[in-house]
Design an enzyme around this catalytic site. Sequence first.
Site, PDB file in Angstrom:
ATOM      1  N   GLY A  54       0.863  -1.180   0.000  1.00 28.53           N
ATOM      2  CA  GLY A  54       0.000   0.000   0.000  1.00 28.53           C
ATOM      3  C   GLY A  54       0.897   1.227   0.000  1.00 28.53           C
ATOM      4  O   GLY A  54       1.835   1.315   0.816  1.00 28.53           O
ATOM      5  N   ASP A 240      -1.358   4.658  -6.416  1.00 24.50           N
ATOM      6  CA  ASP A 240       0.074   4.521  -6.132  1.00 24.50           C
ATOM      7  C   ASP A 240       0.884   5.696  -6.662  1.00 24.50           C
ATOM      8  O   ASP A 240       1.957   6.006  -6.155  1.00 24.50           O
ATOM      9  CB  ASP A 240       0.611   3.215  -6.712  1.00 24.50           C
ATOM     10  CG  ASP A 240       0.190   2.069  -5.814  1.00 24.50           C
ATOM     11  OD1 ASP A 240      -0.964   1.637  -5.922  1.00 24.50           O
ATOM     12  OD2 ASP A 240       1.000   1.658  -4.974  1.00 24.50           O
TER      13      ASP A 240
HETATM   14  O1  MRU Z   1       0.736  -4.082  -4.443  1.00 27.20           O
HETATM   15  P1  MRU Z   1       0.087  -3.291  -3.339  1.00 27.20           P
HETATM   16  O2  MRU Z   1      -0.768  -4.126  -2.450  1.00 27.20           O
HETATM   17  O3  MRU Z   1       1.094  -2.451  -2.599  1.00 27.20           O
HETATM   18  O4  MRU Z   1      -0.873  -2.286  -4.107  1.00 27.20           O
HETATM   19  C1  MRU Z   1      -1.664  -1.426  -3.338  1.00 27.20           C
HETATM   20  C2  MRU Z   1      -2.555  -0.568  -4.153  1.00 27.20           C
HETATM   21  O5  MRU Z   1      -2.571  -0.622  -5.365  1.00 27.20           O
HETATM   22  C3  MRU Z   1      -3.375   0.437  -3.406  1.00 27.20           C
HETATM   23  O6  MRU Z   1      -4.595   0.644  -4.035  1.00 27.20           O
HETATM   24  C4  MRU Z   1      -2.609   1.770  -3.336  1.00 27.20           C
HETATM   25  O7  MRU Z   1      -1.302   1.557  -2.904  1.00 27.20           O
HETATM   26  C5  MRU Z   1      -3.276   2.749  -2.465  1.00 27.20           C
HETATM   27  S1  MRU Z   1      -3.187   2.288  -0.767  1.00 27.20           S
HETATM   28  C6  MRU Z   1      -3.917   3.499   0.155  1.00 27.20           C
END
Ligand code: MRU
Length: 351
Positions: A54, A240
């Site tokens: 996240g 992200d």
């Molecule tokens: O691969 P991840 O689990 O780190 O991806 C997370 C996401 O795509 C979330 O939607 C994003 O980081 C926003 S978290 C508030």
Amino acid sequence: MTLMANMDSVRAVQFSNEQLILLDQRLLPNEESYLHYTHVEDVAQAITDMVVRGAPAIGITAAYGIVLAAISQKDQSKLNLNHAFDLLAKSRPTAVNLFWALQKMQEVLSTHNTQSVAEQIEKLFETALAIHQDDIKNNQIMGQLGAELIEAGSQVYTHCNAGALATGGYGTALGVIRAAFTQQKIDQVYAGETRPWLQGARLTAWELMRDNIPVTLSTEGAAGQLLRQGDIKWIIVGADRIAANGDVANKIGTYNLAVLAKHHGVKFMVVAPSSTFDLSIHQGKDIPIEARPMSEVTHIQGHEITPEKCPAINPSFDVTPNELIDAIICEQGILTAPFSDNISALLNHSH
Ligand code: MRU
């Protein structure tokens, strides 16, 4: 305070007694296990391996990683954290919050480079803590702002996990859902399971069920059929990295949902703090997209589900073009089209 009023009981990242403590998100929901870190090398590996994930949570973790690296040099006459910065910057490529947090830490070091090592460590720790606390505060503000757009009696759909687990606490997309649910505007949340890491099935379902928010799990493939039924009013996701024109990189599958939403007249909301905006990138196509191992697609929990050696592709993120987005909620305000102008007007003064 009751759980109903609090609705924010999870902390994925904590720092105490010179240790970083991460909730191991790979094991949820079956095990709630906390790993303790004192070495920056292990922290970088934990980010790569998805112990913590996240965008905002990765940034906070990286800031604490720098604090650990500094503490490990407390007996030296001078701090040298270049290796620590390099390691953390290589841990994952897409979430810009990581680079944003590292830059903040670097700035603190430069500002205080004439002070003693002990003083510099103190400043670094204060900064990491502020990054963490500000993130929670920003999520609460975004929760209220986003909830303003949701009408009473709504059903909403979310993807991946943009919750307390993905942030300092409270969550971005799930922060809006928490706030709107508290205001009795949301009757039902659908969570897409989110192949291959199943952040929706494992994490979002766990987080929302803990807080007694009604959640129903859906496979990715069911989204079109669900949206066609007409009861879902908003798709609400995190981000992200957001380019200067409002294109949004988020978990793979977000773009599919945005296209479906447009087709079915369902509104699309992105919720992300200003630390997720990258104004040096003009359009989404220039955002680096992480390619993760094939084995994450060919295997489920260590068990191979495909014919042996079946090639697979595993982009971890996709880009949703700004024209498919109705609103981007940031702690400084609600952004709508024209995104380039409005993002620049809202954020330029603070970047
Ligand atoms: O691969 P991840 O689990 O780190 O991806 C997370 C996401 O795509 C979330 O939607 C994003 O980081 C926003 S978290 C508030």
